[in-house]
Write a protein that holds these residues in place. Structure first.
Motif, PDB file in Angstrom:
ATOM      1  N   GLY A 243       0.835  -1.186   0.000  1.00 34.76           N
ATOM      2  CA  GLY A 243       0.000   0.000   0.000  1.00 34.76           C
ATOM      3  C   GLY A 243       0.874   1.241   0.000  1.00 34.76           C
ATOM      4  O   GLY A 243       2.036   1.194   0.421  1.00 34.76           O
ATOM      5  N   PHE A 244       0.328   2.341  -0.457  1.00 34.92           N
ATOM      6  CA  PHE A 244       1.064   3.597  -0.542  1.00 34.92           C
ATOM      7  C   PHE A 244       0.283   4.710   0.148  1.00 34.92           C
ATOM      8  O   PHE A 244      -0.940   4.680   0.183  1.00 34.92           O
ATOM      9  N   GLY A 245       0.997   5.695   0.676  1.00 35.49           N
ATOM     10  CA  GLY A 245       0.338   6.825   1.344  1.00 35.49           C
ATOM     11  C   GLY A 245      -0.454   6.353   2.540  1.00 35.49           C
ATOM     12  O   GLY A 245       0.060   5.625   3.393  1.00 35.49           O
ATOM     13  N   SER A 246      -1.715   6.727   2.609  1.00 42.02           N
ATOM     14  CA  SER A 246      -2.590   6.345   3.721  1.00 42.02           C
ATOM     15  C   SER A 246      -2.784   4.836   3.828  1.00 42.02           C
ATOM     16  O   SER A 246      -3.177   4.329   4.866  1.00 42.02           O
ATOM     17  N   CYS A 247      -2.520   4.124   2.763  1.00 42.80           N
ATOM     18  CA  CYS A 247      -2.709   2.669   2.721  1.00 42.80           C
ATOM     19  C   CYS A 247      -1.384   1.924   2.869  1.00 42.80           C
ATOM     20  O   CYS A 247      -1.268   0.762   2.471  1.00 42.80           O
ATOM     21  N   ASP A 248      -0.380   2.557   3.448  1.00 40.36           N
ATOM     22  CA  ASP A 248       0.964   1.984   3.550  1.00 40.36           C
ATOM     23  C   ASP A 248       0.997   0.838   4.551  1.00 40.36           C
ATOM     24  O   ASP A 248       1.311   1.019   5.730  1.00 40.36           O
ATOM     25  N   GLN A 249       0.620  -0.347   4.073  1.00 40.35           N
ATOM     26  CA  GLN A 249       0.656  -1.583   4.848  1.00 40.35           C
ATOM     27  C   GLN A 249       0.940  -2.723   3.881  1.00 40.35           C
ATOM     28  O   GLN A 249       0.946  -2.525   2.667  1.00 40.35           O
ATOM     29  N   GLN A 250       1.145  -3.907   4.421  1.00 41.62           N
ATOM     30  CA  GLN A 250       1.360  -5.093   3.591  1.00 41.62           C
ATOM     31  C   GLN A 250       0.716  -6.302   4.256  1.00 41.62           C
ATOM     32  O   GLN A 250       0.535  -6.329   5.473  1.00 41.62           O
ATOM     33  N   GLY A 251       0.363  -7.282   3.429  1.00 34.18           N
ATOM     34  CA  GLY A 251      -0.046  -8.579   3.938  1.00 34.18           C
ATOM     35  C   GLY A 251      -1.475  -8.706   4.422  1.00 34.18           C
ATOM     36  O   GLY A 251      -1.846  -9.763   4.914  1.00 34.18           O
ATOM     37  N   LEU A 252      -2.298  -7.687   4.279  1.00 32.07           N
ATOM     38  CA  LEU A 252      -3.697  -7.819   4.692  1.00 32.07           C
ATOM     39  C   LEU A 252      -4.438  -8.697   3.687  1.00 32.07           C
ATOM     40  O   LEU A 252      -4.152  -8.670   2.492  1.00 32.07           O
ATOM     41  N   MET A 253      -5.394  -9.469   4.170  1.00 30.90           N
ATOM     42  CA  MET A 253      -6.164 -10.362   3.314  1.00 30.90           C
ATOM     43  C   MET A 253      -7.588  -9.815   3.158  1.00 30.90           C
ATOM     44  O   MET A 253      -8.165  -9.331   4.122  1.00 30.90           O
ATOM     45  N   PHE A 254      -8.130  -9.936   1.958  1.00 33.05           N
ATOM     46  CA  PHE A 254      -9.489  -9.472   1.668  1.00 33.05           C
ATOM     47  C   PHE A 254     -10.263 -10.579   0.963  1.00 33.05           C
ATOM     48  O   PHE A 254      -9.728 -11.265   0.097  1.00 33.05           O
ATOM     49  N   SER A 255     -11.531 -10.695   1.303  1.00 26.54           N
ATOM     50  CA  SER A 255     -12.374 -11.724   0.691  1.00 26.54           C
ATOM     51  C   SER A 255     -12.828 -11.340  -0.707  1.00 26.54           C
ATOM     52  O   SER A 255     -13.249 -12.204  -1.481  1.00 26.54           O
ATOM     53  N   SER A 256     -12.759 -10.050  -1.034  1.00 28.42           N
ATOM     54  CA  SER A 256     -13.212  -9.581  -2.345  1.00 28.42           C
ATOM     55  C   SER A 256     -12.616  -8.206  -2.611  1.00 28.42           C
ATOM     56  O   SER A 256     -12.070  -7.566  -1.705  1.00 28.42           O
ATOM     57  N   LEU A 257     -12.768  -7.748  -3.844  1.00 28.71           N
ATOM     58  CA  LEU A 257     -12.334  -6.386  -4.157  1.00 28.71           C
ATOM     59  C   LEU A 257     -13.237  -5.362  -3.488  1.00 28.71           C
ATOM     60  O   LEU A 257     -12.797  -4.264  -3.163  1.00 28.71           O
ATOM     61  N   ASP A 258     -14.501  -5.716  -3.246  1.00 36.10           N
ATOM     62  CA  ASP A 258     -15.390  -4.816  -2.490  1.00 36.10           C
ATOM     63  C   ASP A 258     -14.829  -4.579  -1.092  1.00 36.10           C
ATOM     64  O   ASP A 258     -14.836  -3.451  -0.592  1.00 36.10           O
ATOM     65  N   ALA A 259     -14.360  -5.645  -0.441  1.00 37.18           N
ATOM     66  CA  ALA A 259     -13.789  -5.522   0.905  1.00 37.18           C
ATOM     67  C   ALA A 259     -12.512  -4.689   0.859  1.00 37.18           C
ATOM     68  O   ALA A 259     -12.271  -3.851   1.736  1.00 37.18           O
ATOM     69  N   ALA A 260     -11.688  -4.895  -0.166  1.00 34.45           N
ATOM     70  CA  ALA A 260     -10.466  -4.102  -0.317  1.00 34.45           C
ATOM     71  C   ALA A 260     -10.808  -2.636  -0.539  1.00 34.45           C
ATOM     72  O   ALA A 260     -10.174  -1.746   0.040  1.00 34.45           O
ATOM     73  N   GLU A 261     -11.824  -2.372  -1.357  1.00 34.67           N
ATOM     74  CA  GLU A 261     -12.236  -0.987  -1.611  1.00 34.67           C
ATOM     75  C   GLU A 261     -12.681  -0.313  -0.316  1.00 34.67           C
ATOM     76  O   GLU A 261     -12.288   0.830  -0.039  1.00 34.67           O
ATOM     77  N   SER A 262     -13.474  -0.994   0.482  1.00 38.39           N
ATOM     78  CA  SER A 262     -13.937  -0.422   1.762  1.00 38.39           C
ATOM     79  C   SER A 262     -12.753  -0.081   2.654  1.00 38.39           C
ATOM     80  O   SER A 262     -12.712   0.991   3.268  1.00 38.39           O
ATOM     81  N   TRP A 263     -11.784  -0.985   2.743  1.00 38.25           N
ATOM     82  CA  TRP A 263     -10.605  -0.752   3.571  1.00 38.25           C
ATOM     83  C   TRP A 263      -9.814   0.450   3.045  1.00 38.25           C
ATOM     84  O   TRP A 263      -9.407   1.316   3.817  1.00 38.25           O
ATOM     85  N   ILE A 264      -9.603   0.525   1.725  1.00 38.97           N
ATOM     86  CA  ILE A 264      -8.852   1.632   1.132  1.00 38.97           C
ATOM     87  C   ILE A 264      -9.530   2.962   1.438  1.00 38.97           C
ATOM     88  O   ILE A 264      -8.888   3.919   1.886  1.00 38.97           O
ATOM     89  N   ILE A 265     -10.832   3.047   1.217  1.00 38.80           N
ATOM     90  CA  ILE A 265     -11.560   4.294   1.463  1.00 38.80           C
ATOM     91  C   ILE A 265     -11.487   4.677   2.935  1.00 38.80           C
ATOM     92  O   ILE A 265     -11.253   5.839   3.276  1.00 38.80           O
ATOM     93  N   ASN A 266     -11.644   3.702   3.836  1.00 40.56           N
ATOM     94  CA  ASN A 266     -11.540   4.004   5.273  1.00 40.56           C
ATOM     95  C   ASN A 266     -10.156   4.524   5.636  1.00 40.56           C
ATOM     96  O   ASN A 266     -10.034   5.434   6.460  1.00 40.56           O
ATOM     97  N   GLN A 267      -9.107   3.970   5.046  1.00 38.92           N
ATOM     98  CA  GLN A 267      -7.747   4.443   5.330  1.00 38.92           C
ATOM     99  C   GLN A 267      -7.571   5.885   4.874  1.00 38.92           C
ATOM    100  O   GLN A 267      -6.979   6.711   5.564  1.00 38.92           O
ATOM    101  N   ILE A 268      -8.088   6.196   3.697  1.00 37.12           N
ATOM    102  CA  ILE A 268      -7.933   7.545   3.133  1.00 37.12           C
ATOM    103  C   ILE A 268      -8.740   8.551   3.939  1.00 37.12           C
ATOM    104  O   ILE A 268      -8.255   9.641   4.226  1.00 37.12           O
ATOM    105  N   ILE A 269      -9.947   8.188   4.337  1.00 47.57           N
ATOM    106  CA  ILE A 269     -10.815   9.104   5.097  1.00 47.57           C
ATOM    107  C   ILE A 269     -10.222   9.386   6.466  1.00 47.57           C
ATOM    108  O   ILE A 269     -10.288  10.512   6.970  1.00 47.57           O
TER     109      ILE A 269
END
Length: 107
Positions: free
Chosen positions: A79-105
């Motif tokens: 991840g980059f910027g607000s999403c600067d992490q590694q190794g998180l697991m997501f069940s779907s791209l929808d779940a990844a999108e929710s996580w990304i938006i929450n990190q940015i907000i």
């Protein structure tokens, strides 16, 4: 799995939110662009997570999950910027999108 078959398109939603003055606005979207990661001998299917024109995440499809259902399919390679992490697991791209938006907000 061939890159052309990769389910990694832009996620569209028909959900509207209301801002502080009562005006309906669409939530921010993450655009997922398919990408092959690695070289010919070790390529992996991935997606570039793009928010507001910037790459914020590189997601890789879990090799065990090409034919799975109801299990973890994607992991955050970088991840980059607000999403600067590694190794998180997501069940779907929808779940990844929710996580990304929450990190940015949050930042």
């Amino acid at each position: 799995m061939a890159l052309s078959n990769l389910d990694c398109g832009q996620i569209h939603r028909n959900i509207f939110t209301t801002d502080t003055i009562g005006i309906a606005a669409m939530p921010p979207l993450v655009d997922f662009k398919p990408a092959l990661l690695g070289d010919q001998g070790s390529e992996e299917d991935g997606c570039l997570g793009i928010f507001a024109g910037r790459i914020v995440a590189i997601l890789v499809r879990s090799p065990e999950c090409y034919d799975c259902t109801n299990s973890t399919e994607w992991y955050l390679d970088k991840g980059f910027g607000s999403c600067d992490q590694q190794g998180l697991m997501f069940s779907s791209l929808d779940a990844a999108e929710s996580w990304i938006i929450n990190q940015i907000i949050r930042r």
